[in-house]
Design a protein around this motif. Sequence first.
Motif, PDB file in Angstrom:
ATOM      1  N   ALA A  57       0.818  -1.216   0.000  1.00 33.48           N
ATOM      2  CA  ALA A  57       0.000   0.000   0.000  1.00 33.48           C
ATOM      3  C   ALA A  57       0.850   1.264   0.000  1.00 33.48           C
ATOM      4  O   ALA A  57       0.328   2.356  -0.166  1.00 33.48           O
ATOM      5  CB  ALA A  57      -0.930  -0.004   1.210  1.00 33.48           C
ATOM      6  N   GLY A  58       2.153   1.125   0.207  1.00 34.24           N
ATOM      7  CA  GLY A  58       3.047   2.277   0.127  1.00 34.24           C
ATOM      8  C   GLY A  58       3.161   3.095   1.397  1.00 34.24           C
ATOM      9  O   GLY A  58       3.587   4.243   1.342  1.00 34.24           O
ATOM     10  N   VAL A  59       2.813   2.519   2.552  1.00 29.66           N
ATOM     11  CA  VAL A  59       2.950   3.285   3.797  1.00 29.66           C
ATOM     12  C   VAL A  59       4.008   2.701   4.729  1.00 29.66           C
ATOM     13  O   VAL A  59       4.305   3.282   5.770  1.00 29.66           O
ATOM     14  CB  VAL A  59       1.602   3.438   4.549  1.00 29.66           C
ATOM     15  CG1 VAL A  59       0.670   4.360   3.780  1.00 29.66           C
ATOM     16  CG2 VAL A  59       0.966   2.092   4.806  1.00 29.66           C
ATOM     17  N   VAL A  60       4.593   1.565   4.329  1.00 26.51           N
ATOM     18  CA  VAL A  60       5.677   0.949   5.089  1.00 26.51           C
ATOM     19  C   VAL A  60       6.736   0.506   4.091  1.00 26.51           C
ATOM     20  O   VAL A  60       6.417   0.064   2.993  1.00 26.51           O
ATOM     21  CB  VAL A  60       5.155  -0.269   5.900  1.00 26.51           C
ATOM     22  CG1 VAL A  60       6.293  -1.110   6.427  1.00 26.51           C
ATOM     23  CG2 VAL A  60       4.297   0.194   7.061  1.00 26.51           C
ATOM     24  N   ARG A  61       7.992   0.654   4.480  1.00 28.48           N
ATOM     25  CA  ARG A  61       9.078   0.145   3.634  1.00 28.48           C
ATOM     26  C   ARG A  61      10.035  -0.650   4.507  1.00 28.48           C
ATOM     27  O   ARG A  61      10.063  -0.469   5.729  1.00 28.48           O
ATOM     28  CB  ARG A  61       9.777   1.265   2.893  1.00 28.48           C
ATOM     29  CG  ARG A  61      10.364   2.302   3.781  1.00 28.48           C
ATOM     30  CD  ARG A  61      10.937   3.435   2.985  1.00 28.48           C
ATOM     31  NE  ARG A  61      11.093   4.556   3.916  1.00 28.48           N
ATOM     32  CZ  ARG A  61      11.634   5.676   3.622  1.00 28.48           C
ATOM     33  NH1 ARG A  61      12.082   5.879   2.411  1.00 28.48           N
ATOM     34  NH2 ARG A  61      11.741   6.621   4.514  1.00 28.48           N
ATOM     35  N   SER A  62      10.796  -1.500   3.878  1.00 31.06           N
ATOM     36  CA  SER A  62      11.720  -2.344   4.632  1.00 31.06           C
ATOM     37  C   SER A  62      13.127  -2.205   4.069  1.00 31.06           C
ATOM     38  O   SER A  62      13.309  -1.845   2.904  1.00 31.06           O
ATOM     39  CB  SER A  62      11.270  -3.800   4.566  1.00 31.06           C
ATOM     40  OG  SER A  62      11.317  -4.275   3.243  1.00 31.06           O
ATOM     41  N   GLU A  63      14.080  -2.515   4.936  1.00 29.85           N
ATOM     42  CA  GLU A  63      15.476  -2.550   4.502  1.00 29.85           C
ATOM     43  C   GLU A  63      16.189  -3.628   5.305  1.00 29.85           C
ATOM     44  O   GLU A  63      15.882  -3.847   6.475  1.00 29.85           O
ATOM     45  CB  GLU A  63      16.144  -1.182   4.686  1.00 29.85           C
ATOM     46  CG  GLU A  63      16.173  -0.683   6.110  1.00 29.85           C
ATOM     47  CD  GLU A  63      16.721   0.734   6.222  1.00 29.85           C
ATOM     48  OE1 GLU A  63      17.678   0.918   6.989  1.00 29.85           O
ATOM     49  OE2 GLU A  63      16.183   1.628   5.554  1.00 29.85           O
TER      50      GLU A  63
ATOM     51  N   ALA B  28       8.009   3.480   8.742  1.00 29.38           N
ATOM     52  CA  ALA B  28       6.850   4.137   8.137  1.00 29.38           C
ATOM     53  C   ALA B  28       7.333   4.899   6.913  1.00 29.38           C
ATOM     54  O   ALA B  28       8.381   5.549   6.954  1.00 29.38           O
ATOM     55  CB  ALA B  28       6.205   5.093   9.138  1.00 29.38           C
ATOM     56  N   ASP B  29       6.622   4.801   5.835  1.00 27.51           N
ATOM     57  CA  ASP B  29       6.963   5.551   4.625  1.00 27.51           C
ATOM     58  C   ASP B  29       6.233   6.886   4.704  1.00 27.51           C
ATOM     59  O   ASP B  29       5.074   7.001   4.311  1.00 27.51           O
ATOM     60  CB  ASP B  29       6.563   4.773   3.381  1.00 27.51           C
ATOM     61  CG  ASP B  29       7.076   5.423   2.109  1.00 27.51           C
ATOM     62  OD1 ASP B  29       7.305   6.657   2.105  1.00 27.51           O
ATOM     63  OD2 ASP B  29       7.242   4.714   1.118  1.00 27.51           O
ATOM     64  N   LEU B  30       6.916   7.866   5.246  1.00 32.25           N
ATOM     65  CA  LEU B  30       6.286   9.170   5.459  1.00 32.25           C
ATOM     66  C   LEU B  30       5.964   9.871   4.146  1.00 32.25           C
ATOM     67  O   LEU B  30       5.028  10.673   4.093  1.00 32.25           O
ATOM     68  CB  LEU B  30       7.162  10.037   6.360  1.00 32.25           C
ATOM     69  CG  LEU B  30       7.372   9.463   7.764  1.00 32.25           C
ATOM     70  CD1 LEU B  30       8.257  10.389   8.593  1.00 32.25           C
ATOM     71  CD2 LEU B  30       6.059   9.201   8.460  1.00 32.25           C
ATOM     72  N   ASP B  31       6.702   9.559   3.087  1.00 35.38           N
ATOM     73  CA  ASP B  31       6.356  10.118   1.777  1.00 35.38           C
ATOM     74  C   ASP B  31       5.016   9.566   1.299  1.00 35.38           C
ATOM     75  O   ASP B  31       4.210  10.287   0.718  1.00 35.38           O
ATOM     76  CB  ASP B  31       7.451   9.824   0.753  1.00 35.38           C
ATOM     77  CG  ASP B  31       8.720  10.618   1.018  1.00 35.38           C
ATOM     78  OD1 ASP B  31       8.635  11.715   1.618  1.00 35.38           O
ATOM     79  OD2 ASP B  31       9.798  10.128   0.640  1.00 35.38           O
ATOM     80  N   GLY B  32       4.780   8.283   1.554  1.00 32.86           N
ATOM     81  CA  GLY B  32       3.486   7.686   1.210  1.00 32.86           C
ATOM     82  C   GLY B  32       2.358   8.309   2.012  1.00 32.86           C
ATOM     83  O   GLY B  32       1.283   8.594   1.483  1.00 32.86           O
ATOM     84  N   LEU B  33       2.614   8.533   3.295  1.00 34.48           N
ATOM     85  CA  LEU B  33       1.612   9.192   4.143  1.00 34.48           C
ATOM     86  C   LEU B  33       1.359  10.613   3.666  1.00 34.48           C
ATOM     87  O   LEU B  33       0.207  11.054   3.587  1.00 34.48           O
ATOM     88  CB  LEU B  33       2.078   9.197   5.599  1.00 34.48           C
ATOM     89  CG  LEU B  33       1.189   9.954   6.576  1.00 34.48           C
ATOM     90  CD1 LEU B  33      -0.203   9.351   6.636  1.00 34.48           C
ATOM     91  CD2 LEU B  33       1.833   9.993   7.951  1.00 34.48           C
ATOM     92  N   ARG B  34       2.412  11.311   3.316  1.00 33.09           N
ATOM     93  CA  ARG B  34       2.272  12.691   2.822  1.00 33.09           C
ATOM     94  C   ARG B  34       1.448  12.709   1.529  1.00 33.09           C
ATOM     95  O   ARG B  34       0.556  13.540   1.366  1.00 33.09           O
ATOM     96  CB  ARG B  34       3.653  13.302   2.596  1.00 33.09           C
ATOM     97  CG  ARG B  34       3.622  14.773   2.253  1.00 33.09           C
ATOM     98  CD  ARG B  34       5.029  15.367   2.174  1.00 33.09           C
ATOM     99  NE  ARG B  34       5.657  15.331   3.497  1.00 33.09           N
ATOM    100  CZ  ARG B  34       6.720  14.561   3.810  1.00 33.09           C
ATOM    101  NH1 ARG B  34       7.283  13.785   2.906  1.00 33.09           N
ATOM    102  NH2 ARG B  34       7.230  14.583   5.022  1.00 33.09           N
ATOM    103  N   ALA B  35       1.724  11.766   0.622  1.00 30.19           N
ATOM    104  CA  ALA B  35       0.982  11.707  -0.641  1.00 30.19           C
ATOM    105  C   ALA B  35      -0.495  11.434  -0.387  1.00 30.19           C
ATOM    106  O   ALA B  35      -1.362  12.056  -1.010  1.00 30.19           O
ATOM    107  CB  ALA B  35       1.573  10.633  -1.546  1.00 30.19           C
ATOM    108  N   LEU B  36      -0.787  10.527   0.540  1.00 32.30           N
ATOM    109  CA  LEU B  36      -2.185  10.237   0.867  1.00 32.30           C
ATOM    110  C   LEU B  36      -2.867  11.457   1.466  1.00 32.30           C
ATOM    111  O   LEU B  36      -3.982  11.814   1.080  1.00 32.30           O
ATOM    112  CB  LEU B  36      -2.281   9.056   1.833  1.00 32.30           C
ATOM    113  CG  LEU B  36      -3.691   8.705   2.304  1.00 32.30           C
ATOM    114  CD1 LEU B  36      -4.572   8.286   1.137  1.00 32.30           C
ATOM    115  CD2 LEU B  36      -3.639   7.627   3.371  1.00 32.30           C
TER     116      LEU B  36
END
Length: 110
Positions: free
Chosen positions: A59-65, A75-83
Amino acid sequence: METETAIATLGALAQGTRLDVFRLLVRHEPDGMAAGEIARSLTVPQNTMSAHLAILARAGVVRSERRGRLIVYRADLDGLRALTLFLVRDCCAGAPELCAPLLAELSPCC
């Protein structure tokens, strides 16, 4: 952000455990947390947590490394910002003063 992407993102967050995971990861920015640590924190079985994390990642709100042997989630804050921007893009139909309180609430955080 497209409407379909926003629906998928909101759908991923519209489940209690996944919402808890996302909020936990936001609190642990920028370091993130290992999957096992997330599962223990929320008392969720690790295999169930893996499924939740995969849904949030798609869904683009979490990323892993990968960090050595661990997979750390953030947390993918860019995804949250886009939403968030998608949701308020047409805010208040040309009357920005109506959106001022909302924007003021968002500003200090991000």
